[in-house]
Design an enzyme around this catalytic site. Structure first.
Site, PDB file in Angstrom:
ATOM      1  N   ASP A 150      27.012 -65.124  69.728  1.00  0.00           N
ATOM      2  CA  ASP A 150      27.840 -65.018  70.988  1.00  0.00           C
ATOM      3  C   ASP A 150      28.691 -66.139  71.053  1.00  0.00           C
ATOM      4  OD1 ASP A 150      28.370 -63.696  73.303  1.00  0.00           O
ATOM      5  OD2 ASP A 150      27.033 -64.974  74.545  1.00  0.00           O
ATOM      6  N   ASP A 152      31.614 -66.869  71.632  1.00  0.00           N
ATOM      7  CA  ASP A 152      32.985 -66.408  72.381  1.00  0.00           C
ATOM      8  C   ASP A 152      34.085 -67.895  72.482  1.00  0.00           C
ATOM      9  OD1 ASP A 152      31.742 -63.974  73.580  1.00  0.00           O
ATOM     10  OD2 ASP A 152      30.861 -65.263  75.121  1.00  0.00           O
ATOM     11  N   GLU A 187      33.338 -62.631  68.558  1.00  0.00           N
ATOM     12  CA  GLU A 187      33.014 -62.122  69.877  1.00  0.00           C
ATOM     13  C   GLU A 187      34.200 -62.067  70.745  1.00  0.00           C
ATOM     14  OE1 GLU A 187      29.934 -61.301  71.905  1.00  0.00           O
ATOM     15  OE2 GLU A 187      30.256 -60.339  70.029  1.00  0.00           O
ATOM     16  N   ASP A 191      34.700 -63.851  78.319  1.00  0.00           N
ATOM     17  CA  ASP A 191      33.709 -63.318  79.084  1.00  0.00           C
ATOM     18  C   ASP A 191      33.305 -63.953  80.576  1.00  0.00           C
ATOM     19  OD1 ASP A 191      33.275 -61.005  77.331  1.00  0.00           O
ATOM     20  OD2 ASP A 191      31.307 -62.176  76.483  1.00  0.00           O
ATOM     21  N   ARG A 239      38.106 -53.723  76.466  1.00  0.00           N
ATOM     22  CA  ARG A 239      37.435 -54.762  77.434  1.00  0.00           C
ATOM     23  C   ARG A 239      38.703 -55.456  77.882  1.00  0.00           C
ATOM     24  NH1 ARG A 239      31.682 -56.788  75.008  1.00  0.00           N
ATOM     25  NH2 ARG A 239      30.700 -54.793  74.365  1.00  0.00           N
TER      26      ARG A 239
END
Length: 374
Positions: A150, A152, A187, A191, A239
């Site tokens: 993850d 990010d 990633e 987010d 996204r």
């Protein structure tokens, strides 16, 4: 099409020396971060320096931990990790198995501003957890390692009132064989999830990213108010954001080279999509992958005005295996509630013509106004 964003100034400029920023972010966020009365200002040359500065700010003069932080912080980052970024660029499929690198800002509510100097760069992320009043500006994030962990570039969890402004985030819009879950070569860029709300994402240049950003991580994580304005998205897969519920106001963005889907409005969310420029885009406005609980959108004064414009701007659509809704008729499907903040959008044509002079790093935080459109 690759957008080349010109620099507003050469060399290293200490942006933190500019006057205190105003809290009007052009969006839902209303924070000055750490740039408030009583702020302590520090300079960091590395990721570890930033970590150490933040950890020290959690303690009082006696070394006792203070809930929420002892004082607000302004951190000027002047490190350069271009060598790490270049090495990652030359070994794309070797990055996802590496350890993620990042600065975690956890349980800090006094306010933090992290601002990069012109010419700085980072091969590490910034991850916010249970904090508030955070500002990240003029940071250049490239080829984050640790996709399987993850990794990010920017992650916002349980953290309200955040402003992400004038940054550059980039990687490679490509998926290597054998990655975890089949989609973790890199990633996300940004987010925003786990009850984070009142976030403004503005004047960022995001390119070569497969999974640009979440708004919510599950069907139960749906209540948030987010603004995305004056961002350039170039050669990105999907996204923009993936919106699960809540409200998104997207205005004056440039979307080019979308290879899968753009604004994906799900879980009964609603998006106001206003005065943006779309080109070379697949499924730019859609609700898909859930199969139910479709979101809605209000389309207002974008360059695309009707299906007659699709060929002109190379807008294409495809179907999903589950029930879905595309904006193939280019009509609004909902009505957005009144916007609670002041903002002054320029025309979609001005976004196309001028935004590259303002979005991203090394622009001295300049903003695009109607006066610049002539």
């Amino acid at each position: 099409m690759k957008y080349l964003l010109p620099s507003a100034a050469a060399g290293l400029l200490l942006l933190a020396a500019q006057p205190t920023m105003a809290a009007n972010t052009g969006g839902y966020a209303t924070t000055d971060g750490g740039d408030v009365a009583g702020a302590v200002k520090k300079t960091a040359r590395s990721m570890q320096d930033i970590i150490d500065i933040i950890e020290a700010a959690k303690l009082d003069s006696n070394g006792k931990k203070v809930k929420g932080g002892a004082y607000p912080l302004v951190i000027t980052y002047n490190g350069n990790e271009d060598a790490l970024i270049k090495a990652a660029e030359n070994d794309i499929c070797g990055q996802w198995k590496k350890d993620a690198r990042g600065v975690e800002i956890k349980e800090f509510t006094k306010g933090i501003t992290i601002i990069g100097t012109n010419g700085s760069s980072a091969n590490f992320g910034i991850w916010l957890t249970k904090s508030s009043d955070i500002v990240i500006r003029n940071m250049r994030f490239g080829y984050m390692p640790g996709g399987a962990q993850d990794g990010d570039a920017i992650r916002i969890d349980n953290t309200p009132n955040v402003w992400i402004d004038h940054n550059e985030i980039f990687a490679k819009n490509f998926e290597c064989a054998g990655t975890k879950d089949g989609d973790t070569t890199f990633e996300s860029a940004i987010d925003i999830k786990k009850a984070s709300t009142n976030v403004t994402v503005s004047y960022n240049y995001i390119h070569g990213i497969k999974k640009v950003g979440l708004s919510g991580f599950s069907s139960s994580d749906t209540g948030r108010d987010l603004t995305y304005h004056h961002n350039i998205y170039d050669d990105v897969n999907a996204r923009l954001p993936l919106q699960r519920g809540g409200q998104v106001h997207a205005y004056n963005n440039l979307y080019t080279g979308i290879t899968s889907s753009g604004l994906n409005v799900r879980q009964k969310g609603i998006a106001l999509i206003e005065r943006n420029w779309f080109e070379n885009a697949k499924n730019p406005v859609t609700s898909r992958y859930d199969g139910s609980n479709f979101g809605t959108w209000e389309l207002r004064n974008n360059n695309v005005m009707s299906p007659a414009d699709f060929a002109k701007y190379n807008i294409t659509w495809d179907k999903d295996t589950k029930p879905y809704v595309n904006a193939e008729d280019w009509k609004s499907t909902g009505t957005f509630a009144s916007v609670p903040y002041s903002y002054s959008p320029v025309s979609a044509q001005c976004v196309k013509d001028k935004l590259a002079n303002y979005a991203g790093v090394n622009k001295n935080l300049a903003v695009l106004t109607a006066a610049n459109c002539n």
